[in-house]
Design a protein around this motif. Sequence first.
Motif, PDB file in Angstrom:
ATOM      1  N   TRP A 141       3.979 -13.623  -2.524  1.00  0.00           N
ATOM      2  CA  TRP A 141       4.644 -11.925  -1.506  1.00  0.00           C
ATOM      3  C   TRP A 141       5.627 -11.922  -0.158  1.00  0.00           C
ATOM      4  O   TRP A 141       5.029 -13.009   0.584  1.00  0.00           O
ATOM      5  CB  TRP A 141       3.828 -10.696  -0.823  1.00  0.00           C
ATOM      6  CG  TRP A 141       2.473 -10.888  -2.260  1.00  0.00           C
ATOM      7  CD1 TRP A 141       1.715 -11.392  -2.962  1.00  0.00           C
ATOM      8  CD2 TRP A 141       3.553  -9.160  -3.220  1.00  0.00           C
ATOM      9  NE1 TRP A 141       1.250 -10.244  -3.578  1.00  0.00           N
ATOM     10  CE2 TRP A 141       2.095  -9.274  -3.752  1.00  0.00           C
ATOM     11  CE3 TRP A 141       4.385  -8.425  -2.372  1.00  0.00           C
ATOM     12  CZ2 TRP A 141       2.042  -7.811  -4.339  1.00  0.00           C
ATOM     13  CZ3 TRP A 141       4.160  -7.625  -3.794  1.00  0.00           C
ATOM     14  CH2 TRP A 141       3.425  -7.257  -4.480  1.00  0.00           C
ATOM     15  N   LYS A 142       6.599 -11.805  -0.268  1.00  0.00           N
ATOM     16  CA  LYS A 142       7.138 -12.478   0.888  1.00  0.00           C
ATOM     17  C   LYS A 142       8.439 -11.091   1.497  1.00  0.00           C
ATOM     18  O   LYS A 142       8.424  -9.905   0.477  1.00  0.00           O
ATOM     19  CB  LYS A 142       8.608 -12.608   1.036  1.00  0.00           C
ATOM     20  CG  LYS A 142       8.732 -13.926  -0.075  1.00  0.00           C
ATOM     21  CD  LYS A 142      10.135 -14.787  -0.907  1.00  0.00           C
ATOM     22  CE  LYS A 142       9.297 -16.132  -0.891  1.00  0.00           C
ATOM     23  NZ  LYS A 142       9.330 -16.450  -2.545  1.00  0.00           N
ATOM     24  N   ALA A 143       8.472 -10.799   2.765  1.00  0.00           N
ATOM     25  CA  ALA A 143       8.816  -9.279   3.319  1.00  0.00           C
ATOM     26  C   ALA A 143      10.012  -9.114   3.006  1.00  0.00           C
ATOM     27  O   ALA A 143      10.843 -10.509   2.830  1.00  0.00           O
ATOM     28  CB  ALA A 143       8.545  -9.161   4.813  1.00  0.00           C
TER      29      ALA A 143
ATOM     30  N   LEU B  81       8.574  -3.678   3.771  1.00  0.00           N
ATOM     31  CA  LEU B  81       7.725  -3.779   2.339  1.00  0.00           C
ATOM     32  C   LEU B  81       7.948  -5.058   2.215  1.00  0.00           C
ATOM     33  O   LEU B  81       8.656  -5.530   2.527  1.00  0.00           O
ATOM     34  CB  LEU B  81       9.511  -3.131   1.069  1.00  0.00           C
ATOM     35  CG  LEU B  81       9.049  -1.851   1.633  1.00  0.00           C
ATOM     36  CD1 LEU B  81      10.721  -1.395   0.108  1.00  0.00           C
ATOM     37  CD2 LEU B  81       7.950  -1.037   0.970  1.00  0.00           C
ATOM     38  N   PHE B  82       7.144  -5.032   0.855  1.00  0.00           N
ATOM     39  CA  PHE B  82       7.193  -7.061   0.673  1.00  0.00           C
ATOM     40  C   PHE B  82       6.976  -7.144  -1.037  1.00  0.00           C
ATOM     41  O   PHE B  82       7.058  -5.863  -1.385  1.00  0.00           O
ATOM     42  CB  PHE B  82       5.498  -7.090   0.652  1.00  0.00           C
ATOM     43  CG  PHE B  82       5.312  -7.509   2.227  1.00  0.00           C
ATOM     44  CD1 PHE B  82       5.152  -8.423   2.808  1.00  0.00           C
ATOM     45  CD2 PHE B  82       4.713  -6.014   2.987  1.00  0.00           C
ATOM     46  CE1 PHE B  82       4.678  -8.437   3.935  1.00  0.00           C
ATOM     47  CE2 PHE B  82       3.694  -6.514   3.647  1.00  0.00           C
ATOM     48  CZ  PHE B  82       4.229  -7.466   4.833  1.00  0.00           C
TER      49      PHE B  82
ATOM     50  N   ALA C 142       5.923  -3.177  -2.417  1.00  0.00           N
ATOM     51  CA  ALA C 142       4.231  -2.728  -2.085  1.00  0.00           C
ATOM     52  C   ALA C 142       4.964  -2.822  -0.304  1.00  0.00           C
ATOM     53  O   ALA C 142       5.329  -3.303   0.151  1.00  0.00           O
ATOM     54  CB  ALA C 142       3.380  -4.074  -2.211  1.00  0.00           C
ATOM     55  N   LYS C 143       4.170  -1.658  -0.050  1.00  0.00           N
ATOM     56  CA  LYS C 143       3.672  -1.727   1.098  1.00  0.00           C
ATOM     57  C   LYS C 143       2.736  -1.283   2.149  1.00  0.00           C
ATOM     58  O   LYS C 143       1.488  -0.510   0.764  1.00  0.00           O
ATOM     59  CB  LYS C 143       5.007  -0.360   1.824  1.00  0.00           C
ATOM     60  CG  LYS C 143       5.022   0.394   2.990  1.00  0.00           C
ATOM     61  CD  LYS C 143       5.334   1.251   3.245  1.00  0.00           C
ATOM     62  CE  LYS C 143       5.029   2.260   4.951  1.00  0.00           C
ATOM     63  NZ  LYS C 143       6.798   3.205   4.989  1.00  0.00           N
TER      64      LYS C 143
ATOM     65  N   ALA D  35      -0.398   1.068   0.083  1.00  0.00           N
ATOM     66  CA  ALA D  35      -0.399   2.053   0.422  1.00  0.00           C
ATOM     67  C   ALA D  35       0.666   2.574  -0.685  1.00  0.00           C
ATOM     68  O   ALA D  35       0.782   3.855  -1.101  1.00  0.00           O
ATOM     69  CB  ALA D  35       0.519   2.231   2.075  1.00  0.00           C
ATOM     70  N   TYR D  36       1.685   1.735  -1.015  1.00  0.00           N
ATOM     71  CA  TYR D  36       2.697   2.133  -1.896  1.00  0.00           C
ATOM     72  C   TYR D  36       3.315   0.638  -3.335  1.00  0.00           C
ATOM     73  O   TYR D  36       2.713  -0.223  -2.475  1.00  0.00           O
ATOM     74  CB  TYR D  36       3.623   1.862  -0.920  1.00  0.00           C
ATOM     75  CG  TYR D  36       5.358   2.330  -2.040  1.00  0.00           C
ATOM     76  CD1 TYR D  36       5.093   3.630  -2.798  1.00  0.00           C
ATOM     77  CD2 TYR D  36       6.337   1.364  -2.496  1.00  0.00           C
ATOM     78  CE1 TYR D  36       6.519   3.780  -3.915  1.00  0.00           C
ATOM     79  CE2 TYR D  36       7.515   1.215  -3.225  1.00  0.00           C
ATOM     80  CZ  TYR D  36       7.631   2.124  -3.622  1.00  0.00           C
ATOM     81  OH  TYR D  36       8.258   2.578  -4.455  1.00  0.00           O
TER      82      TYR D  36
END
Length: 127
Positions: free
Chosen positions: A68-70, A76-77, A101-102, A110-111
């Motif tokens: 995962w990267k910002a 978001l990621f 994702a968030k 959450a997302y």
Amino acid sequence: MENLTRYFDLFDQSRTSEQAFEELVSLFSDDIVFVLNGHQKQGIENWKLFVKMVFKENADIKHMFEGWKAVKNTDLFETAWAVCGKRASGTVFTQTGKDIAKLDHNGKIAYLENVPDNTEMFDSYKN
């Protein structure tokens, strides 16, 4: 960020382990918003139904992801992923795509947006 890192492994383990399924569910907020190939659903109960549908349709499944990267200038990621599996019918498949994702203020997911390269991947889950 730890919840995102654990997500794919727990997803795969959840097919055969109720404990892993409970751990997977605990990664998400109760009001999770998830998007599957452009089709939005909300709530942890809908998320559980989706996961169970995946396991009903597939006899085995294994994900790999790049990490995962910002996403610059957002909260978001994102990660690229690949999955291979064997459908309940016995046929095998591969798929690639990305997830976005968030996390909420508690670090829960959450997302989650799944963007498969093959846009027909989640056709059976449109309704």
